[in-house]
Design an enzyme around this catalytic site. Sequence first.
Site, mmCIF file in Angstrom:
data_model
loop_
_atom_site.group_PDB
_atom_site.id
_atom_site.type_symbol
_atom_site.label_atom_id
_atom_site.label_comp_id
_atom_site.label_asym_id
_atom_site.label_seq_id
_atom_site.Cartn_x
_atom_site.Cartn_y
_atom_site.Cartn_z
ATOM 1 N N LYS A 93 0.811 -1.217 0.000
ATOM 2 C CA LYS A 93 0.000 0.000 0.000
ATOM 3 C C LYS A 93 0.843 1.266 0.000
ATOM 4 O O LYS A 93 0.414 2.298 -0.509
ATOM 5 C CB LYS A 93 -0.971 0.012 1.187
ATOM 6 C CG LYS A 93 -2.096 -0.999 1.031
ATOM 7 C CD LYS A 93 -3.285 -0.664 1.916
ATOM 8 C CE LYS A 93 -4.400 -1.677 1.719
ATOM 9 N NZ LYS A 93 -5.522 -1.464 2.636
ATOM 10 N N LYS A 105 -5.089 -10.467 -5.812
ATOM 11 C CA LYS A 105 -6.292 -10.791 -5.029
ATOM 12 C C LYS A 105 -7.429 -9.826 -5.368
ATOM 13 O O LYS A 105 -7.184 -8.668 -5.738
ATOM 14 C CB LYS A 105 -5.990 -10.785 -3.530
ATOM 15 C CG LYS A 105 -5.729 -9.423 -2.962
ATOM 16 C CD LYS A 105 -5.745 -9.434 -1.432
ATOM 17 C CE LYS A 105 -5.581 -7.978 -0.974
ATOM 18 N NZ LYS A 105 -5.722 -7.728 0.413
ATOM 19 N N LYS A 111 -11.184 -4.318 -2.740
ATOM 20 C CA LYS A 111 -12.210 -3.271 -2.770
ATOM 21 C C LYS A 111 -11.728 -2.057 -3.544
ATOM 22 O O LYS A 111 -12.524 -1.268 -4.019
ATOM 23 C CB LYS A 111 -12.539 -2.831 -1.345
ATOM 24 C CG LYS A 111 -13.321 -3.832 -0.537
ATOM 25 C CD LYS A 111 -13.425 -3.351 0.910
ATOM 26 C CE LYS A 111 -14.195 -4.337 1.766
ATOM 27 N NZ LYS A 111 -13.943 -4.128 3.196
HETATM 28 P P1 AMP Z 1 -10.954 -6.008 4.231
HETATM 29 O O1 AMP Z 1 -11.829 -5.725 3.082
HETATM 30 O O2 AMP Z 1 -9.532 -5.771 3.907
HETATM 31 O O3 AMP Z 1 -11.407 -5.377 5.503
HETATM 32 O O4 AMP Z 1 -11.056 -7.566 4.471
HETATM 33 C C1 AMP Z 1 -12.068 -8.181 5.235
HETATM 34 C C2 AMP Z 1 -11.832 -9.661 5.299
HETATM 35 O O5 AMP Z 1 -11.911 -10.236 3.992
HETATM 36 C C3 AMP Z 1 -10.445 -10.048 5.823
HETATM 37 O O6 AMP Z 1 -10.575 -11.200 6.638
HETATM 38 C C4 AMP Z 1 -9.664 -10.367 4.592
HETATM 39 O O7 AMP Z 1 -8.634 -11.285 4.831
HETATM 40 C C5 AMP Z 1 -10.736 -10.982 3.707
HETATM 41 N N1 AMP Z 1 -10.407 -10.815 2.284
HETATM 42 C C6 AMP Z 1 -10.187 -9.640 1.640
HETATM 43 N N2 AMP Z 1 -9.927 -9.848 0.321
HETATM 44 C C7 AMP Z 1 -9.997 -11.205 0.146
HETATM 45 C C8 AMP Z 1 -9.840 -12.052 -0.990
HETATM 46 N N3 AMP Z 1 -9.560 -11.559 -2.195
HETATM 47 N N4 AMP Z 1 -9.984 -13.391 -0.809
HETATM 48 C C9 AMP Z 1 -10.270 -13.912 0.399
HETATM 49 N N5 AMP Z 1 -10.432 -13.156 1.510
HETATM 50 C C10 AMP Z 1 -10.308 -11.824 1.397
#
Ligand code: AMP
Length: 328
Positions: free
Chosen positions: A112, A193, A196
């Site tokens: 990031k 991956k 968002k």
């Molecule tokens: P975040 O959007 O970063 O707050 O992520 C929320 C949850 O989703 C966390 O547990 C991340 O590890 C999981 N996560 C985010 N992106 C992925 C992805 N591409 N595949 C699987 N898990 C994800």
Amino acid sequence: MKPKVFSGVQPTGNIHLGNYIGALRQFVELQDTMDCVYCIVDMHSITLPQDPEQLRQTTLDVAALYMAVGLDPKKATIFVQSTVPQHAELSWVLTCNSYTGELSRMTQFKDKSKGSESAPTGLFTYPLLMAADILLYDANIVPVGNDQKQHIELTRDLAIRFNNKFGDTFVVPDYKGMEVGARIMALDEPTKKMSKSAENIHSRISLLDKPEKVKKSIMKSTTDSEGIIRYDVSEKPGISNLLTIYSVFSGKKIDEVVQQYEGSGYGQFKKDLVEIVNEHLDPIQKKYYEIRESEELIKVLKEGGEKAGAIAENTMKRVREKIGFINL
Ligand code: AMP
Ligand code: TRP
């Protein structure tokens, strides 16, 4: 005593299939047998600039999505991080018991910040706030996607170090990832991956996407020119990713799905996947729109905040005592 579970999701943009398959699905599974606390981590979101009104709205969006995917406030505690100030307090204590070297090794920070000197300090100390979240609730288990594994390992190191230095204070937590789907890849670039923040909206499917958008994203998704449906992450990352999503939403093993499509082309496979995904998202969306504007949602978050605050304060009492803060 039931094992304790803690996890959180940032209210930055909409929750996508990666979040759902890698993390939220586990949240729902665990709430029946374990003592679960699930947070909307708005303080993590401000590590990058946010529009204040939008942040307030997306915080409620994520809370409503938590409930729409099946989290039940009677079973699990659901709350917003910034309503429990002990998160910031413990985060500072951990900041003073960690090293810049260990934070510099975090791959999420490296990705990031891209080595920029003007990267926000909060982006650097972000894993310490995450560690505080987990340690405040004496969590044994942290269900997250694979990208957060390194942060959980750091949390373990910090807990062990603190316990060694000040005496038993924190529970040392374990990472818990899904066997299938711990890392869902971007639809347009399946070596990255699903995230968002990617610019191309067709790189991800949001849980609130309309059926037409889901169709477009899946039909456009990057595959390969071999024309054979088989699971091979290094040679065929696109098809393998779609197979994973298919498997999770159909409840069939990946091998079974591969067998089912022996001799078929990618077109048919993608069309069927569109249907399966849309069928799965439809009830989630219906429930989301019911809950989002309801008084119930605010009530759940207020009550959740009170419950979480009481647990967090208990832990902080222990911590303040250990580090020598005065109790007047
Ligand atoms: P975040 O959007 O970063 O707050 O992520 C929320 C949850 O989703 C966390 O547990 C991340 O590890 C999981 N996560 C985010 N992106 C992925 C992805 N591409 N595949 C699987 N898990 C994800
Ligand atoms: N850092 C996590 C992510 O980006 C979100 C998060 C914050 C979290 N605090 C947490 C996850 C505590 C699990 C436990 O996905």
